[in-house]
Design an enzyme around this catalytic site. Structure first.
Site, PDB file in Angstrom:
ATOM      1  N   ASP A   1       0.893  -1.260   0.044  1.00 53.13           N
ATOM      2  CA  ASP A   1      -0.030  -0.097  -0.091  1.00 53.13           C
ATOM      3  C   ASP A   1       0.915   1.420  -0.009  1.00 53.13           C
ATOM      4  O   ASP A   1       1.702   1.402   0.604  1.00 53.13           O
ATOM      5  CB  ASP A   1      -0.942   0.000   1.436  1.00 53.13           C
ATOM      6  CG  ASP A   1      -1.945   0.959   1.055  1.00 53.13           C
ATOM      7  OD1 ASP A   1      -2.248   1.415   0.016  1.00 53.13           O
ATOM      8  OD2 ASP A   1      -2.771   1.081   2.201  1.00 53.13           O
ATOM      9  N   GLY A   2       0.341   2.277  -0.730  1.00 56.21           N
ATOM     10  CA  GLY A   2       0.980   3.455  -0.674  1.00 56.21           C
ATOM     11  C   GLY A   2       1.491   4.258  -1.816  1.00 56.21           C
ATOM     12  O   GLY A   2       2.183   5.106  -1.979  1.00 56.21           O
TER      13      GLY A   2
ATOM     14  N   HIS B   1       2.801   3.607  -8.978  1.00 53.26           N
ATOM     15  CA  HIS B   1       2.399   1.916  -9.492  1.00 53.26           C
ATOM     16  C   HIS B   1       3.720   1.354  -9.982  1.00 53.26           C
ATOM     17  O   HIS B   1       4.151   0.343  -9.656  1.00 53.26           O
ATOM     18  CB  HIS B   1       1.287   1.614 -10.109  1.00 53.26           C
ATOM     19  CG  HIS B   1       0.116   1.775  -9.439  1.00 53.26           C
ATOM     20  ND1 HIS B   1      -0.264   1.523  -7.952  1.00 53.26           N
ATOM     21  CD2 HIS B   1      -1.057   2.596  -9.723  1.00 53.26           C
ATOM     22  CE1 HIS B   1      -1.186   2.100  -7.574  1.00 53.26           C
ATOM     23  NE2 HIS B   1      -1.928   2.783  -8.600  1.00 53.26           N
TER      24      HIS B   1
ATOM     25  N   LEU C   1      10.880 -20.908  -4.577  1.00 56.16           N
ATOM     26  CA  LEU C   1       9.754 -19.836  -3.924  1.00 56.16           C
ATOM     27  C   LEU C   1       8.614 -19.941  -4.827  1.00 56.16           C
ATOM     28  O   LEU C   1       8.465 -19.898  -6.076  1.00 56.16           O
ATOM     29  CB  LEU C   1      10.462 -18.621  -4.113  1.00 56.16           C
ATOM     30  CG  LEU C   1       9.398 -17.356  -3.751  1.00 56.16           C
ATOM     31  CD1 LEU C   1       9.040 -17.293  -2.320  1.00 56.16           C
ATOM     32  CD2 LEU C   1      10.221 -15.784  -4.274  1.00 56.16           C
TER      33      LEU C   1
HETATM   34  C1  FPP Z   1      -2.075  -0.039  -3.342  1.00 58.11           C
HETATM   35  O1  FPP Z   1      -1.604   1.359  -3.353  1.00 58.11           O
HETATM   36  C2  FPP Z   1      -1.450  -0.571  -4.523  1.00 58.11           C
HETATM   37  C3  FPP Z   1      -2.082  -1.396  -5.577  1.00 58.11           C
HETATM   38  C4  FPP Z   1      -3.573  -1.202  -5.698  1.00 58.11           C
HETATM   39  C5  FPP Z   1      -1.281  -1.887  -6.494  1.00 58.11           C
HETATM   40  C6  FPP Z   1      -0.145  -2.620  -6.219  1.00 58.11           C
HETATM   41  C7  FPP Z   1       0.640  -2.921  -7.583  1.00 58.11           C
HETATM   42  C8  FPP Z   1       2.048  -2.697  -7.758  1.00 58.11           C
HETATM   43  C9  FPP Z   1       2.815  -2.791  -6.495  1.00 58.11           C
HETATM   44  C10 FPP Z   1       2.529  -2.969  -8.863  1.00 58.11           C
HETATM   45  C11 FPP Z   1       1.975  -4.074 -10.066  1.00 58.11           C
HETATM   46  C12 FPP Z   1       2.220  -5.428  -9.642  1.00 58.11           C
HETATM   47  C13 FPP Z   1       2.840  -6.581 -10.177  1.00 58.11           C
HETATM   48  C14 FPP Z   1       2.681  -7.828  -9.676  1.00 58.11           C
HETATM   49  C15 FPP Z   1       3.829  -6.325 -11.153  1.00 58.11           C
HETATM   50  P1  FPP Z   1      -2.371   2.758  -3.439  1.00 58.11           P
HETATM   51  O2  FPP Z   1      -2.433   2.976  -4.904  1.00 58.11           O
HETATM   52  O3  FPP Z   1      -3.798   2.278  -2.850  1.00 58.11           O
HETATM   53  O4  FPP Z   1      -1.833   3.669  -2.666  1.00 58.11           O
HETATM   54  P2  FPP Z   1      -2.558   4.858  -1.917  1.00 58.11           P
HETATM   55  O5  FPP Z   1      -3.323   4.333  -0.742  1.00 58.11           O
HETATM   56  O6  FPP Z   1      -1.367   5.858  -1.355  1.00 58.11           O
HETATM   57  O7  FPP Z   1      -3.416   5.824  -2.785  1.00 58.11           O
END
Ligand code: FPP
Length: 243
Positions: free
Chosen positions: A23-24, A40, A134
């Site tokens: 998250d974040g 992202h 893994l």
């Molecule tokens: C949450 O942060 C994150 C997500 C919803 C997406 C996570 C995806 C990745 C790390 C990259 C892609 C993954 C792969 C497997 C290549 P948020 O957007 O909710 O952050 P915020 O709470 O600060 O708005």
């Protein structure tokens, strides 16, 4: 003053299964005046480092929450960018992980997923299915409640077909996406939020939780090690008593 906080990982007590809510990304980007998509992209760089670290540490299963059933409600541009990153990752995974024993698996529903992603998932899962080292599990279009709905539906079907003698915990566990994966030992959530957001709601019953304030793009192998050290300092009782 007595200091007994360990600073080294005990290699004999590595969690078998680590689950992460990454998250974040959005806040990381906003702080820098950048678009959420950049956050992202940076987050996917972090993920690559964390997969590598888990592999080096001998973690057996790593499950990450990449896209939830609720994330479809985000702006189209952001959803498209996340799908693009996932597709890129799946397409290049074997090349990136060449020489390492990493099996890639994806859990979640297929509904709404672009055809090309479904195709890549099938390809990469088949190509890596016999690898033992893994297991890197990507929760994509995943929702814990949806998973339970599907499991219960299967249970009802199997009961109607006379295939079930008893409805117990095992009967449910065996019908989840994670049927052959042990429950997580450790759940990590970054960014300071302290909730599980519909992630592995059945499987996390006895997991140890570790919340940290670091935003996911800034989460480093050192932060992962800190989480494992914290886990190693805990006493797991699974509802019982330890003397
Ligand atoms: C949450 O942060 C994150 C997500 C919803 C997406 C996570 C995806 C990745 C790390 C990259 C892609 C993954 C792969 C497997 C290549 P948020 O957007 O909710 O952050 P915020 O709470 O600060 O708005």
């Amino acid at each position: 003053m007595i200091f007994n906080k360990k600073s080294e990982i005990d290699p004999d007590n590595i969690p078998e299964h680590i689950a992460i809510i990454m998250d974040g990304n959005g806040r990381w980007a906003k702080k820098r005046g950048l678009s959420r998509s950049v956050g992202h992209r940076e987050g996917s760089r972090t993920l690559r480092k964390i997969v590598e670290e888990c592999y080096q540490l001998g973690v057996r299963y790593l499950t990450v929450y990449a896209f939830s059933t609720e994330n479809w409600s985000r702006p189209k541009e952001e959803v498209d960018e996340l799908m693009k990153l996932l597709l890129e990752y799946l397409r290049n995974a074997e090349k990136e992980l060449a020489g390492k024993k990493v099996r890639i698996r994806v859990i979640g529903g297929k509904k709404h997923l672009p055809e090309e992603i479904i195709k890549e998932i099938k390809r990469v899962e088949e190509n890596t299915e016999n690898i033992e080292g893994l297991d890197f599990i990507i929760a994509l279009n995943y929702g814990g409640r949806q998973e339970l709905v599907e499991a219960v539906s299967k249970l009802v079907e199997d009961a109607k077909a006379g295939l079930i003698s008893e409805i117990d915990e095992e009967a449910i566990s065996k019908r989840l996406y994670t049927r052959d994966i042990p429950d997580p030992d450790l759940l990590i959530r970054t960014s300071g939020e302290m909730r599980i957001s519909n992630f592995l709601i059945w499987q996390l019953s006895y997991s140890e939780f570790y919340f940290c304030d670091v935003l996911w793009p800034d989460f480093s192998p050192t932060h992962l090690r800190d989480a494992i050290i914290s886990y190693q300092g805990r006493q797991r009782r699974f509802g019982g008593v330890k003397c």
